[in-house]
Design a protein around this motif. Structure first.
Motif, mmCIF file in Angstrom:
data_model
loop_
_atom_site.group_PDB
_atom_site.id
_atom_site.type_symbol
_atom_site.label_atom_id
_atom_site.label_comp_id
_atom_site.label_asym_id
_atom_site.label_seq_id
_atom_site.Cartn_x
_atom_site.Cartn_y
_atom_site.Cartn_z
ATOM 1 N N PRO A 124 15.745 -70.988 2.328
ATOM 2 C CA PRO A 124 15.282 -69.632 1.720
ATOM 3 C C PRO A 124 15.859 -69.107 0.598
ATOM 4 O O PRO A 124 17.151 -69.227 0.441
ATOM 5 C CB PRO A 124 15.616 -68.976 3.280
ATOM 6 C CG PRO A 124 16.477 -69.561 3.702
ATOM 7 C CD PRO A 124 16.460 -70.985 3.665
ATOM 8 N N PHE A 125 15.180 -68.623 -0.317
ATOM 9 C CA PHE A 125 15.628 -67.917 -1.632
ATOM 10 C C PHE A 125 16.300 -69.052 -2.483
ATOM 11 O O PHE A 125 17.418 -68.555 -3.020
ATOM 12 C CB PHE A 125 16.510 -66.676 -1.503
ATOM 13 C CG PHE A 125 15.519 -65.670 -0.842
ATOM 14 C CD1 PHE A 125 14.711 -65.012 -1.524
ATOM 15 C CD2 PHE A 125 15.464 -65.513 0.818
ATOM 16 C CE1 PHE A 125 14.029 -63.760 -0.909
ATOM 17 C CE2 PHE A 125 14.744 -64.347 1.078
ATOM 18 C CZ PHE A 125 13.947 -63.513 0.320
ATOM 19 N N GLN A 166 4.555 -66.222 -0.691
ATOM 20 C CA GLN A 166 4.644 -64.775 -0.253
ATOM 21 C C GLN A 166 4.298 -64.735 1.226
ATOM 22 O O GLN A 166 3.957 -65.700 1.767
ATOM 23 C CB GLN A 166 3.717 -63.856 -1.112
ATOM 24 C CG GLN A 166 3.564 -64.131 -2.462
ATOM 25 C CD GLN A 166 4.794 -64.038 -3.481
ATOM 26 O OE1 GLN A 166 5.806 -63.483 -2.798
ATOM 27 N NE2 GLN A 166 5.004 -64.810 -4.387
ATOM 28 N N PRO A 177 13.283 -58.222 7.566
ATOM 29 C CA PRO A 177 13.157 -59.389 8.361
ATOM 30 C C PRO A 177 12.771 -59.092 9.699
ATOM 31 O O PRO A 177 12.136 -59.838 10.234
ATOM 32 C CB PRO A 177 14.638 -60.074 8.361
ATOM 33 C CG PRO A 177 15.130 -59.358 7.272
ATOM 34 C CD PRO A 177 14.550 -57.951 6.747
ATOM 35 N N GLN A 196 13.738 -71.118 9.716
ATOM 36 C CA GLN A 196 13.986 -69.863 9.141
ATOM 37 C C GLN A 196 13.145 -68.740 10.051
ATOM 38 O O GLN A 196 13.626 -67.927 10.382
ATOM 39 C CB GLN A 196 13.228 -69.893 7.824
ATOM 40 C CG GLN A 196 13.835 -70.598 6.910
ATOM 41 C CD GLN A 196 13.123 -70.867 5.386
ATOM 42 O OE1 GLN A 196 12.862 -69.726 4.827
ATOM 43 N NE2 GLN A 196 13.205 -71.781 4.835
ATOM 44 N N GLU A 225 2.535 -68.057 5.227
ATOM 45 C CA GLU A 225 3.107 -67.840 4.095
ATOM 46 C C GLU A 225 2.612 -68.727 3.141
ATOM 47 O O GLU A 225 2.206 -69.951 3.196
ATOM 48 C CB GLU A 225 4.698 -68.068 4.353
ATOM 49 C CG GLU A 225 5.014 -69.617 4.732
ATOM 50 C CD GLU A 225 6.305 -69.958 4.585
ATOM 51 O OE1 GLU A 225 7.291 -69.048 4.500
ATOM 52 O OE2 GLU A 225 6.716 -71.110 4.443
ATOM 53 N N SER A 246 7.673 -61.599 -1.738
ATOM 54 C CA SER A 246 8.965 -61.646 -1.147
ATOM 55 C C SER A 246 9.586 -62.799 -1.971
ATOM 56 O O SER A 246 10.885 -62.717 -2.295
ATOM 57 C CB SER A 246 9.036 -62.226 0.146
ATOM 58 O OG SER A 246 7.980 -63.314 0.341
ATOM 59 N N HIS A 248 10.080 -65.788 -1.145
ATOM 60 C CA HIS A 248 11.354 -66.184 -0.416
ATOM 61 C C HIS A 248 11.627 -67.630 -0.444
ATOM 62 O O HIS A 248 12.321 -68.311 0.041
ATOM 63 C CB HIS A 248 11.049 -65.726 0.944
ATOM 64 C CG HIS A 248 9.904 -66.123 1.701
ATOM 65 N ND1 HIS A 248 8.540 -65.793 1.129
ATOM 66 C CD2 HIS A 248 9.771 -67.274 2.581
ATOM 67 C CE1 HIS A 248 7.687 -66.572 2.159
ATOM 68 N NE2 HIS A 248 8.312 -67.381 2.882
ATOM 69 N N LYS A 315 15.461 -57.297 -0.915
ATOM 70 C CA LYS A 315 15.478 -58.873 -1.150
ATOM 71 C C LYS A 315 16.707 -59.258 -0.548
ATOM 72 O O LYS A 315 17.037 -60.403 0.373
ATOM 73 C CB LYS A 315 15.037 -59.437 -2.290
ATOM 74 C CG LYS A 315 14.985 -60.760 -2.457
ATOM 75 C CD LYS A 315 14.613 -61.054 -3.794
ATOM 76 C CE LYS A 315 13.211 -60.853 -3.995
ATOM 77 N NZ LYS A 315 12.483 -61.347 -5.392
ATOM 78 N N TRP A 318 17.131 -59.586 3.369
ATOM 79 C CA TRP A 318 16.620 -61.070 3.780
ATOM 80 C C TRP A 318 17.231 -62.272 3.363
ATOM 81 O O TRP A 318 17.570 -63.079 4.323
ATOM 82 C CB TRP A 318 15.302 -61.139 2.960
ATOM 83 C CG TRP A 318 14.092 -60.442 3.457
ATOM 84 C CD1 TRP A 318 13.735 -59.105 3.123
ATOM 85 C CD2 TRP A 318 12.923 -60.760 4.263
ATOM 86 N NE1 TRP A 318 12.469 -58.723 3.984
ATOM 87 C CE2 TRP A 318 12.263 -59.740 4.483
ATOM 88 C CE3 TRP A 318 12.601 -61.952 5.120
ATOM 89 C CZ2 TRP A 318 10.991 -59.614 5.404
ATOM 90 C CZ3 TRP A 318 11.274 -61.921 5.622
ATOM 91 C CH2 TRP A 318 10.622 -60.747 5.832
ATOM 92 N N ILE A 319 17.792 -62.204 2.170
ATOM 93 C CA ILE A 319 18.829 -63.322 1.758
ATOM 94 C C ILE A 319 20.192 -63.239 2.837
ATOM 95 O O ILE A 319 20.502 -64.471 3.519
ATOM 96 C CB ILE A 319 19.309 -63.124 0.569
ATOM 97 C CG1 ILE A 319 18.190 -63.277 -0.532
ATOM 98 C CG2 ILE A 319 20.426 -64.004 0.270
ATOM 99 C CD1 ILE A 319 18.677 -62.952 -2.116
#
Length: 352
Positions: A124-125, A166, A177, A196, A225, A246, A248, A315, A318-319
């Protein structure tokens, strides 16, 4: 006598049709180039992929076919089969190995079935921006992953990017989240992506890409997603109420050939394919970004889906929530690759 004449006419017509369209249908015979360069025999490669033609991968496949035709003066032909018309994204690797198709561009997420190392691109990210994506997939990380395919008897020709994923859902908006908790989300076949959504308390379902619209429409999943280009081309916005920008995760593809098929080609044919692939990949890097931007504007203009773009503050939440995935999967993916991705991310955005 008249009946015999009609029968022979129909039989002859049928044979002509079969012969005329033979190369457009899957069969077991492999492409073979036994130093016939310069002769009239045309070399034909079947290229299968599962997305629409009006997507970064779809357009890149057509661009590749066009360049190969030009560089070979029509001697080499790439026949592209889009939209999973030959094989699904679950079956395409086996089809490649069995010689039923000669080139595929499968999602990097699905290559975890060959090696868990591919999961590094699903973290993720992992990539803060497009520059980081290109550095990752065209640099040492991407090269290492392509080379890893050789132990499976596969030649990795290139990485093609589709950009950032997204989130869409009928239960939203998806801002934090926690908003995904309990939701049924269609995902690709990937242990990293699964981890995740497990961490977020969502119920992820690994299903084929071309079944996604029907799954949403029937209410079997709440959302999915994907990149904007895939959301647009498959019209997911018609059956989803909310879209969160996102960025993400990364979605990309690897263009592959079976080693045996590759080895059957002359050096000249191989050189033409590689030159066309290099040019196509550079073209894809530019156009995939533009296409996703353009199609987001089309979604805004032509649909009623509610769009929320995560702020920098949101963001970061979320991270922080998903960061444990890095440690959870470090052993499976390989600690060095995970550290390389962390370093890349820090270089392009600064440590989180």
């Amino acid at each position: 006598m008249k009946n015999i004449f009609v029968y022979m006419l129909l039989l002859g017509t049928g044979i002509a049709i079969v012969l005329g369209y033979y190369n457009l249908f899957p069969h077991d015979e492999l492409v073979y180039d036994d130093d016939q360069e310069g002769l009239s025999d045309q070399i034909i490669f079947k290229f299968s992929h599962v997305v629409a033609e009006n997507t970064p991968k779809g357009r890149a496949a057509d661009k590749f076919a066009e360049l190969v035709n030009e560089k070979s003066n029509g001697h080499i032909k790439i026949v592209v089969f889009p939209n999973g018309s030959l094989f699904s994204d679950i079956d395409d690797i086996n089809a490649l190995k069995e010689g039923q198709v000669h080139i595929i561009a499968t999602s990097t997420s699905k290559l975890g079935v060959l090696s868990p190392e591919w999961g590094v691109l699903d973290l993720p990210f992992a990539f803060p921006n497009h520059e980081a994506i290109h550095k990752g997939i065209h640099g040492p990380i991407g090269e290492h992953l392509l080379n890893s395919l050789q132990k499976n008897g596969i030649i990795g020709l290139a990485h093609w990017s589709n950009g950032f994923k997204q989130i869409t859902s009928n239960k939203g908006p998806i801002v934090t989240p926690q908003d995904l908790k309990g939701q049924k989300i269609r995902i690709m076949k990937s242990d990293v992506i699964q981890a995740q959504y497990d961490l977020l308390g969502a119920k992820a379902q690994q299903e084929s890409f071309n079944s996604t619209y029907n799954l949403i429409e029937a209410g079997h999943v709440d959302g999915e997603e994907n990149t904007i280009s895939n959301i647009h081309s498959k019209k997911f916005y018609n059956v989803q109420k909310h879209l969160t920008i996102s960025n993400h995760g990364y979605l990309g593809y690897v263009v592959m050939m079976d080693q045996k098929v590759w080895d059957q080609q002359t050096k000249n044919t191989q050189q033409i394919l590689l030159e066309a692939m290099d040019e196509t990949t550079a073209w894809n890097d530019r156009h995939s970004i533009l296409m996703n931007e353009e199609q987001l504007e089309l979604i805004k203009r032509n649909s009623s889906i509610q769009i929320h773009e995560l702020s920098d503050f949101e963001k970061q939440e979320w991270i922080k929530e998903l960061y444990p995935v890095y440690d959870i999967l470090s052993t499976t993916i390989g600690s060095k690759l995970v550290e390389d991705i962390k370093e890349l991310r820090a270089t392009y955005r600064g440590a989180d």
